[in-house]
Write an enzyme that holds these catalytic residues in place. Structure first.
Site, PDB file in Angstrom:
ATOM      1  CG  ASP A  91      12.066  12.741 -22.582  1.00  0.00           C
ATOM      2  OD1 ASP A  91      12.521  13.915 -22.389  1.00  0.00           O
ATOM      3  OD2 ASP A  91      12.332  12.089 -21.621  1.00  0.00           O
ATOM      4  CE  LYS A  92      10.630  10.507 -32.275  1.00  0.00           C
ATOM      5  NZ  LYS A  92      11.791   9.889 -32.951  1.00  0.00           N
TER       6      LYS A  92
END
Length: 345
Positions: free
Chosen positions: A155-156
């Site tokens: 994830d970011k």
């Protein structure tokens, strides 16, 4: 508001395809590489042969050679990395923290806040933009074409380790390990609540019917993909617990959704309810302490700490580990101080 970019960054299962083909009764004998070139979209002969050599093509559950002749009613299983998309990715001179690199792969430590690949209004500043620039300084390798080969994602706002294949063979070999869950991945997470004992979370994970930005756990296989996370306690810190999560599968938001499903959302995870005081006292001093922790760690407390796999060429086991980044470490130290001297906070 939750950025859509956070959704397109995690599920490595969609980075490669799993095909199952039952050969027709009337099929004439034909080399399997030629047969698959006609049946698999965007498949060059080189791509098919790489998959066969990697053991990613099975006939009747057995690995075969490229010279194998397809017979009527054979059951063929194929695992292939998806080819790069046609959309052009522009190189950007973004610093990369590379732990290891050779002709076939590299290991990169992704900082929190960086999107892994372009999409959903994030077409610049991604890890892929940085990798394309990095590869431009290297001679072209067969099957690489200057494009980095993602076989998994994080994830970011998750920090930590990613392995990137630098050619088609490496991508195929690594993709097979991810598909078979033989890659070892361990994450460090800080979660709300006191976890009594080690355990695991499993179920079918899919988008929530209430909020499409959020993943939820279901008992129904029609509603999602099978997912398994094993967790063990590293340190109990009163109202929060430091845990290690080991992934069997790699689904979108897997750890975040799994821990939320058992009442232990990740600390400061805005998507899954961890960005508020979930456990603790009502005293204003404690509330200020938690707010200070949120400021130190302005994201979910999740770090991809270790990665282990078999090298595509040397066939040796490779293991990598990276310590917690400063934001996570400082937040953890603050909680450790709170537990040691609760009245000073």
């Amino acid at each position: 508001m939750v950025a859509e970019a956070d959704f397109q960054d995690s599920d490595e299962q969609d980075l490669f395809e799993h095909l199952r083909i039952v050969v027709d009764k009337g099929q004439a004998l034909l080399r399997i590489d030629k047969f698959l070139m006609n049946r698999v979209e965007n498949a060059s002969r080189n791509r098919i042969q790489n998959a066969i050599t990697a053991g990613s093509v099975l006939v009747n559950n057995q690995p075969i050679k490229a010279s194998y002749k397809v017979k009527p009613l054979d059951v063929i299983s194929v695992v292939l990395p998806h080819p790069p998309r046609d959309t052009e990715v522009y190189p950007e001179d973004i610093p990369l923290d590379i732990l290891y690199e050779d002709d076939d792969l590299l290991i990169v430590n992704k900082p929190a806040g960086m999107v892994v690949h372009p999409g959903f209004n994030n077409y610049t500043g991604t890890l892929v933009n940085a990798l394309v620039y990095h590869f431009a300084h290297f001679p072209q390798l067969p099957g690489n074409d200057g494009r980095p080969g993602l076989v998994h994602r994080i994830d970011k706002d998750t920090s930590g380790l990613l392995v990137v294949g630098k050619n088609e063979w490496a991508m195929t070999f690594l993709a097979k390990q991810f598909f078979e869950h033989t890659i070892s991945r361990k994450y460090t997470a800080l979660v709300w609540g006191d976890i009594a004992e080690d355990g695991d979370v499993q179920g079918y994970i899919g988008r929530s019917v209430k909020d499409r930005r959020v993943m939820a756990l279901y008992d129904d296989p029609e509603k999602g993909k099978w997912s398994v996370t094993h967790y063990r306690v590293l340190e109990r810190l009163g109202y929060v617990t430091l845990i290690e999560c080991q992934l069997e599968t790699g689904r979108t938001h897997q750890i975040r959704a799994h821990m939320q499903s058992i009442g232990h959302p990740l600390f400061n995870d805005a998507v899954y309810g961890g960005d508020r005081i979930v456990k603790g006292t009502v005293f204003s001093k404690y509330k200020q302490f938690v707010e200070n922790c949120f400021e130190l760690l302005p994201r979910q407390a999740l770090h991809a700490r270790s990665l282990g796999f078999i090298h595509p060429v040397s066939k040796k086991k490779m293991d990598f580990e990276i310590p917690l980044p400063d934001d996570f470490r400082l937040c953890l130290e603050k909680w450790q101080g709170y537990v040691s001297h609760p009245h000073n906070n």
